[in-house]
Design a protein around this motif. Structure first.
Motif, PDB file in Angstrom:
ATOM      1  N   UNK A  69      15.709  20.100  -1.198  1.00  0.00           N
ATOM      2  CA  UNK A  69      14.506  20.408  -0.481  1.00  0.00           C
ATOM      3  C   UNK A  69      14.766  20.429   0.871  1.00  0.00           C
ATOM      4  N   UNK A  70      14.404  20.825   2.218  1.00  0.00           N
ATOM      5  CA  UNK A  70      14.460  20.560   3.539  1.00  0.00           C
ATOM      6  C   UNK A  70      13.502  21.199   4.240  1.00  0.00           C
ATOM      7  N   UNK A  71      13.816  20.441   5.732  1.00  0.00           N
ATOM      8  CA  UNK A  71      12.625  20.029   6.390  1.00  0.00           C
ATOM      9  C   UNK A  71      13.532  21.920   7.393  1.00  0.00           C
ATOM     10  N   UNK A  72      12.798  22.601   7.490  1.00  0.00           N
ATOM     11  CA  UNK A  72      14.458  24.239   8.726  1.00  0.00           C
ATOM     12  C   UNK A  72      13.350  23.610  10.354  1.00  0.00           C
ATOM     13  N   UNK A  73      14.222  23.604  10.996  1.00  0.00           N
ATOM     14  CA  UNK A  73      14.081  23.902  12.658  1.00  0.00           C
ATOM     15  C   UNK A  73      13.192  24.729  13.180  1.00  0.00           C
ATOM     16  N   UNK A  74      12.984  26.026  11.772  1.00  0.00           N
ATOM     17  CA  UNK A  74      12.205  27.372  12.200  1.00  0.00           C
ATOM     18  C   UNK A  74      10.545  26.425  11.961  1.00  0.00           C
ATOM     19  N   UNK A  75      10.807  25.901  11.095  1.00  0.00           N
ATOM     20  CA  UNK A  75       9.514  24.832  10.841  1.00  0.00           C
ATOM     21  C   UNK A  75       8.462  23.546  12.066  1.00  0.00           C
ATOM     22  N   UNK A  76       9.757  23.092  12.410  1.00  0.00           N
ATOM     23  CA  UNK A  76       9.925  22.401  13.662  1.00  0.00           C
ATOM     24  C   UNK A  76       9.357  23.593  14.099  1.00  0.00           C
ATOM     25  N   UNK A  77       9.912  24.790  15.064  1.00  0.00           N
ATOM     26  CA  UNK A  77       9.469  25.485  16.218  1.00  0.00           C
ATOM     27  C   UNK A  77       7.847  25.650  16.337  1.00  0.00           C
ATOM     28  N   UNK A  78       7.441  26.223  14.397  1.00  0.00           N
ATOM     29  CA  UNK A  78       6.035  25.766  14.300  1.00  0.00           C
ATOM     30  C   UNK A  78       5.227  24.684  15.571  1.00  0.00           C
ATOM     31  N   UNK A  79       5.552  23.825  15.123  1.00  0.00           N
ATOM     32  CA  UNK A  79       4.187  22.572  15.255  1.00  0.00           C
ATOM     33  C   UNK A  79       4.728  22.412  16.673  1.00  0.00           C
ATOM     34  N   UNK A  80       6.004  22.835  17.776  1.00  0.00           N
ATOM     35  CA  UNK A  80       6.357  22.700  18.211  1.00  0.00           C
ATOM     36  C   UNK A  80       5.912  23.976  19.830  1.00  0.00           C
ATOM     37  N   UNK A  81       5.275  25.243  18.735  1.00  0.00           N
ATOM     38  CA  UNK A  81       4.651  25.985  19.244  1.00  0.00           C
ATOM     39  C   UNK A  81       3.468  25.441  19.216  1.00  0.00           C
ATOM     40  N   UNK A  82       2.398  25.116  18.795  1.00  0.00           N
ATOM     41  CA  UNK A  82       0.813  24.913  18.264  1.00  0.00           C
ATOM     42  C   UNK A  82       0.690  23.445  19.467  1.00  0.00           C
ATOM     43  N   UNK A  83       2.027  22.426  19.463  1.00  0.00           N
ATOM     44  CA  UNK A  83       1.410  22.178  20.689  1.00  0.00           C
ATOM     45  C   UNK A  83       1.996  21.859  21.277  1.00  0.00           C
ATOM     46  N   UNK A  84       2.874  22.821  22.154  1.00  0.00           N
ATOM     47  CA  UNK A  84       2.911  23.749  23.900  1.00  0.00           C
ATOM     48  C   UNK A  84       1.683  24.053  24.112  1.00  0.00           C
ATOM     49  N   UNK A  85       0.774  24.992  22.967  1.00  0.00           N
ATOM     50  CA  UNK A  85      -0.249  26.111  23.598  1.00  0.00           C
ATOM     51  C   UNK A  85      -1.291  25.541  23.269  1.00  0.00           C
ATOM     52  N   UNK A 138      -1.862  21.516  24.976  1.00  0.00           N
ATOM     53  CA  UNK A 138      -1.467  21.463  26.101  1.00  0.00           C
ATOM     54  C   UNK A 138      -1.693  22.549  26.979  1.00  0.00           C
ATOM     55  N   UNK A 139      -1.194  22.792  27.036  1.00  0.00           N
ATOM     56  CA  UNK A 139      -1.838  24.070  28.633  1.00  0.00           C
ATOM     57  C   UNK A 139      -3.116  24.187  28.680  1.00  0.00           C
ATOM     58  N   UNK A 140      -3.750  24.477  27.583  1.00  0.00           N
ATOM     59  CA  UNK A 140      -5.292  24.920  27.602  1.00  0.00           C
ATOM     60  C   UNK A 140      -5.394  23.706  27.813  1.00  0.00           C
ATOM     61  N   UNK A 148      -8.920  31.897  29.043  1.00  0.00           N
ATOM     62  CA  UNK A 148      -8.566  30.331  29.617  1.00  0.00           C
ATOM     63  C   UNK A 148      -7.192  30.845  27.810  1.00  0.00           C
ATOM     64  N   UNK A 149      -7.604  31.256  26.808  1.00  0.00           N
ATOM     65  CA  UNK A 149      -5.931  30.786  25.598  1.00  0.00           C
ATOM     66  C   UNK A 149      -4.969  31.854  25.827  1.00  0.00           C
ATOM     67  N   UNK A 150      -5.299  33.548  26.892  1.00  0.00           N
ATOM     68  CA  UNK A 150      -3.432  34.293  26.446  1.00  0.00           C
ATOM     69  C   UNK A 150      -2.572  33.223  27.491  1.00  0.00           C
ATOM     70  N   UNK A 151      -2.866  33.174  29.054  1.00  0.00           N
ATOM     71  CA  UNK A 151      -1.791  32.718  29.121  1.00  0.00           C
ATOM     72  C   UNK A 151      -0.812  31.783  28.140  1.00  0.00           C
ATOM     73  N   UNK A 152      -1.080  30.784  27.539  1.00  0.00           N
ATOM     74  CA  UNK A 152      -0.285  29.897  27.673  1.00  0.00           C
ATOM     75  C   UNK A 152       0.293  30.481  26.111  1.00  0.00           C
ATOM     76  N   UNK A 153       0.434  31.565  25.521  1.00  0.00           N
ATOM     77  CA  UNK A 153       0.868  32.046  24.168  1.00  0.00           C
ATOM     78  C   UNK A 153       2.317  32.431  24.474  1.00  0.00           C
ATOM     79  N   UNK A 154       3.044  32.959  25.569  1.00  0.00           N
ATOM     80  CA  UNK A 154       3.632  33.188  25.432  1.00  0.00           C
ATOM     81  C   UNK A 154       5.555  31.997  25.626  1.00  0.00           C
ATOM     82  N   UNK A 155       4.727  31.041  25.663  1.00  0.00           N
ATOM     83  CA  UNK A 155       5.499  30.208  26.265  1.00  0.00           C
ATOM     84  C   UNK A 155       6.065  29.516  24.610  1.00  0.00           C
ATOM     85  N   UNK A 156       4.777  29.001  23.557  1.00  0.00           N
ATOM     86  CA  UNK A 156       4.723  28.717  22.330  1.00  0.00           C
ATOM     87  C   UNK A 156       5.561  30.333  21.606  1.00  0.00           C
ATOM     88  N   UNK A 157       5.379  31.045  21.581  1.00  0.00           N
ATOM     89  CA  UNK A 157       5.980  32.092  21.066  1.00  0.00           C
ATOM     90  C   UNK A 157       7.834  32.246  21.171  1.00  0.00           C
TER      91      UNK A 157
END
Length: 280
Positions: free
Chosen positions: A21-37, A39-41, A140-149
């Motif tokens: 069992x493990x935590x992948x960096x891929x899962x962490x990337x989703x968390x970072x994407x939402x956090x970035x989104x 704080x930009x908003x 409001x939302x759209x400009x913050x999307x790509x960086x999270x992606x």
């Protein structure tokens, strides 16, 4: 072989792994994407004229997360491997293989376009529920999307998945999940840079300008769709799908539809603005 080409072999896809069992960096990337989104908003609400409270944004983040995860997963099932999942329906959401014993497999397979549809549905119903102007909220939302992606594509890179076609270019890489051990385009990094950082920079610079009022979402659709369409020429298609209509990949077909939808929306809004101006 240079050091650059061997980078994927030096990266573990797991942040933590214990007894299978493990935590992948891929899962962490989703968390970072939402956090970035998020704080930009938050930054935009504090520094620009948006009549939206942070409490409302907090509520929307939950809606957006559900939209991304549910839409992304169902999109992958429908667009990329429908024949398999129609025969193995429990594998859509269960992280276990119940068809060959009972083993933990995790859930793999997310579609960007499915995630986008999920978020669009979330934005639409959230706007109606809270009596928000759909286009102002989208601005409001759209400009913050790509960086999270960007983080999502870095997650693909850490997983050594969705790599590119064979290349002889000096920045090509070898991926441990490639059985042919062929030098390939690091297409995940191309996408992280152009679909993420470059598109973010463009939308962030033009945000708030009167000429682009209510157009941010349509511009995002056009920008992402065209960039992804071009990069897909260097990306290896899914083995079980290969090339489809007129030699295009599934990602190119969906991205082309996305860009055309963006152009149609842009035209519709321009026509509506012109009609209003002539009537006044």
């Amino acid at each position: 072989m240079n050091w650059w080409s061997q980078i994927p072999y030096k990266i573990s896809p797991y942040l933590i792994q214990i007894n299978g069992f493990g935590i992948r960096y891929y899962s962490l990337m989703y968390v970072l994407a939402f956090v970035t989104f998020y704080f930009l908003i938050k930054f935009r609400i504090k520094t620009e004229k948006f009549n939206v409270s942070m409490n409302l944004v907090d509520d929307f983040i939950i809606w957006a997360a559900i939209g991304v995860l549910l839409g992304g997963r169902l999109g992958y099932v429908l667009f990329y491997d429908f024949q398999y999942y129609i025969l193995h329906p429990f594998s859509v959401f269960l992280p276990f293989d119940v068809y060959n014993g009972f083993t933990f497999t995790g859930i793999s397979g997310m579609s960007y376009h499915g995630g986008l549809i999920g978020v669009v549905v979330a934005v639409y119903f959230f706007s109606r529920k809270n009596s928000l102007n759909l286009w102002k909220f989208s601005d409001l939302l759209t400009p913050a999307v790509p960086l999270g992606y960007t983080f999502g594509r870095l997650g693909n890179f850490f997983n050594s998945e969705l790599f590119g076609n064979a290349t002889t270019l000096p920045w090509g890489m070898y991926f441990p999940t490639d059985p042919t051990h062929t030098l390939r385009h690091p297409s995940q990094l191309y996408e992280a840079f152009f679909e993420g950082i470059v598109l973010f920079a463009i939308l962030w610079i033009i945000r708030g300008k009167k000429i682009f009022k209510h157009l941010m979402f349509s511009l995002y659709l056009i920008g992402y769709g065209l960039i992804r369409f071009c990069i897909e020429f260097m990306r290896k298609p899914d083995d079980h799908l290969n090339y489809l209509w007129y030699g295009l990949t599934m990602g190119q077909i969906l991205s082309l539809i996305m860009a055309l939808a963006g152009f149609s929306l842009l035209l519709k809004i321009f026509l509506k603005i012109r009609i209003r101006s002539t009537m006044s």
